[in-house]
Motif scaffolding. Structure first.
Motif, short mmCIF file in Angstrom:
data_model
loop_
_atom_site.label_atom_id
_atom_site.label_comp_id
_atom_site.label_asym_id
_atom_site.label_seq_id
_atom_site.Cartn_x
_atom_site.Cartn_y
_atom_site.Cartn_z
N GLN A 91 2.51 -3.16 14.50
CA GLN A 91 2.55 -2.47 15.80
C GLN A 91 3.83 -2.80 16.56
O GLN A 91 4.39 -1.96 17.28
N ARG A 131 -0.79 -6.52 14.34
CA ARG A 131 0.07 -6.60 15.53
C ARG A 131 1.54 -6.62 15.14
O ARG A 131 2.38 -6.05 15.83
N ARG A 187 -4.90 -9.90 27.20
CA ARG A 187 -5.07 -9.80 25.74
C ARG A 187 -5.80 -11.04 25.24
O ARG A 187 -5.47 -12.16 25.63
N ASP A 199 1.44 -3.21 23.34
CA ASP A 199 0.06 -2.76 23.58
C ASP A 199 -0.27 -2.64 25.06
O ASP A 199 -1.38 -2.24 25.44
N GLY A 209 -6.08 -7.45 21.12
CA GLY A 209 -6.91 -6.50 21.85
C GLY A 209 -7.32 -7.06 23.20
O GLY A 209 -7.06 -8.21 23.53
#
Length: 553
Positions: free
Chosen positions: A401, A398, A144, A222, A149
């Motif tokens: 998320q 994030r 990451r 993620d 991302g």
């Protein structure tokens, strides 16, 4: 170099002021600070007493990361002015006895840099090896990026990806390539030949990547893992850093300040020892006390004053054992110290002065970030659309998320956003704070600032602090004396002695919102600074008010 220096360690004598050029002073009323704006305020800086000015990136850039994405290392971005403007600033600063440091960003470039454009155009170009490209239909690993991302971005029209530890528009340079390294060194030397005093070096511990490019167990929902484990301060970095020093800095009597996150204390001597890579480095262990990780703002800590004190003492002792420290409580990546270190309800001018005295007289070179000397506080924003900082936007999404509500996510960002310290500098209490006659690029902390530079008791205290360190009978102790932390104090009180030969001065700071009773071995002698005038300590036993600092012998 400005004011030619004859001593090797001249930078130990300096007081360094950091300017975020976009937000310091707008000379042409386009809402963006610029080089002529800095030049206009040199008399303010001279009056403050600082001796060196560190200017955040002013180079040609699309400003995805506010200038830390450089498209031309030797071009001035038009929003800041021209190279002629820089030359005038350098000359005027020199006349006033103020040296200039620039930011050196050599881990990555902008994707608009000519090297990267050439690399994209032709996979057989030598510039393809100036960056880190990997062939394949799938991303090479699960790392990451610092800004969220994957670190891998697909090359359009190819089964190939390039690496970016930061934003996808900040491709990492391939330091394994000796030709690239020589290009970087030549650029650095041209800037030093121009007469700047040195550099603050950005993200330098990221230049060496583990060459296995292996995946690691995921640490978030993620499915990715922080790239820091494989890209920060990795084995072999010492080869690059020694060569960098040998080919550039060592040839000049310049100062280098490394942004060196991820370096354990037992390696500090390699970085700042007698033959270290840099003159000094920033240590973030105590600065990042409010979050478990500098890049995961939703992982907040319930830190205590005792923990902060212990982190600061550990940091200082590690820096002193290895070499020289760069002491700070604010910068362009940190929230305002008054908002972070002082409880709500106590965020006053006196408290701003109190935490200022606390760090300013530690052994090392003190750094002041623009607006810190005014006692500025964080901005409070209502919507994510009000933020410019890409890290803030990433952390907001994030957080959601990771299961937090939009309100919780907004709170995390308000507490930690890099935009907190990037708001325009308030010079007076007029609309837009005298920064500009038009609405600035980023909303002010307050449009009609109550805290500003035209009348400010914190500013007066900083002038006294600087004068004491630079031009007083106790200057030699404050500049070069050893440091010893006091142990027989309440948990909430930080105390240290600065000692030189037979002379000693003391600093005491109450880091809490409670009054604290202190008992010393000897009576207080002369008080040089007291941040809370209504309470003058005397004798051996006295009480410190919340966030009060005193400097005495």
């Amino acid at each position: 170099m400005n004011n030619v220096e004859t001593t090797k360690d001249w930078w130990k004598e300096e007081v360094i002021y950091q300017v975020y050029p976009k937000s310091f002073n707008d000379s042409n009323d386009d809402g963006i600070g610029d080089l002529q704006g800095i030049r206009e305020k040199l008399p303010y800086l001279k009056d403050l007493g600082i001796t060196t000015l560190w200017i955040c990136p002013i180079f040609t850039s699309p400003m995805v990361d506010n200038g830390y994405d450089i498209a031309d290392f030797e071009g001035i971005d038009p929003q800041f002015g021209t190279m002629a403007d820089f030359d005038e600033l350098l000359a005027d600063a020199n006349q006033l006895g103020i040296k200039i440091l620039l930011d050196l960003v050599i881990n990555h470039t902008s994707d608009e840099h000519q090297w990267f454009q050439e690399a994209l155009k032709d996979k057989h170009s030598k510039y393809r090896d100036y960056y880190i490209f990997k062939e394949g239909k799938e991303r090479p690993n699960n790392w990451r990026s610092i800004f969220g991302g994957s670190v891998w971005e697909k090359v359009p029209g190819e089964d190939c990806y390039y690496l970016h530890v930061f934003d996808k528009r900040q491709p990492d340079l391939n330091w394994e390539n000796p030709e690239l390294r020589q290009e970087i060194y030549a650029m650095i030397n041209r800037w030093l030949d121009k007469g700047i005093a040195g550099f603050r070096i950005d993200s330098i511990t990221f230049i060496k990547k583990d060459q296995d490019y292996a995946s690691l167990p995921a640490d978030g929902v993620d499915g990715l893992v922080s790239c820091k484990h494989k890209t920060r301060n990795r084995p072999g970095i010492e080869i690059f850093l020694n060569e960098l020093k040998r080919e550039t800095f060592e040839k000049y009597n310049c100062v280098t300040v490394g942004e060196a996150p991820g370096v354990p204390y037992d390696e500090f001597s390699q970085f700042i020892g007698e033959d270290g890579y840099f003159s000094m480095i920033f240590d973030f262990h105590y600065a990042d006390i409010d979050v478990e990780s500098g890049s995961d703002w939703f992982k907040r800590t319930n830190w205590t004053t005792k923990e902060f004190k212990e982190l600061l003492i550990n940091s200082q002792e590690a820096l002193q054992a290895a070499g020289w420290g760069a002491n700070f409580i604010e910068n362009h990546d940190q929230p305002r110290a008054l908002s972070k270190l002082v409880k709500e309800g106590f965020q006053t001018a006196e408290a701003a002065a109190g935490i200022g005295v606390m760090y300013f007289f530690l052994r090392g070179t003190p750094f002041i970030y623009q607006g810190q000397e005014l006692g500025m506080v964080n901005a409070q924003r209502e919507q994510i659309s009000q933020f410019d900082d890409i890290s803030s936007i990433d952390n907001y999404h994030r957080s959601i998320q990771e299961g937090f509500s939009p309100e919780e996510a907004m709170n995390f960002v308000n507490l930690r956003s890099r935009d907190n310290s990037r708001t325009p500098m308030p010079w007076n209490n007029q609309q837009f704070g005298g920064f500009s006659k038009v609405a600035p690029w980023l909303e002010m902390t307050e449009e009609y600032p109550r805290v500003h530079a035209s009348e400010n008791s914190v500013l007066d205290m900083y002038k006294q602090m600087i004068a004491l360190r630079q031009h007083s009978a106790i200057s030699p102790i404050l500049k070069t004396g050893s440091i010893r932390f006091l142990t027989d104090l309440p948990d909430n009180v930080l105390g240290y002695a600065r000692e030189l030969e037979n002379d000693t001065v003391y600093v005491l700071t109450n880091l809490s919102p409670e009054e604290e009773a202190v008992t010393l071995a000897d009576e207080i002698g002369e008080i040089y600074l007291n941040t809370h005038a209504i309470n003058e300590p005397a004798g051996k036993e006295f009480t410190l008010l919340p966030y009060q600092s005193v400097l005495f012998n």
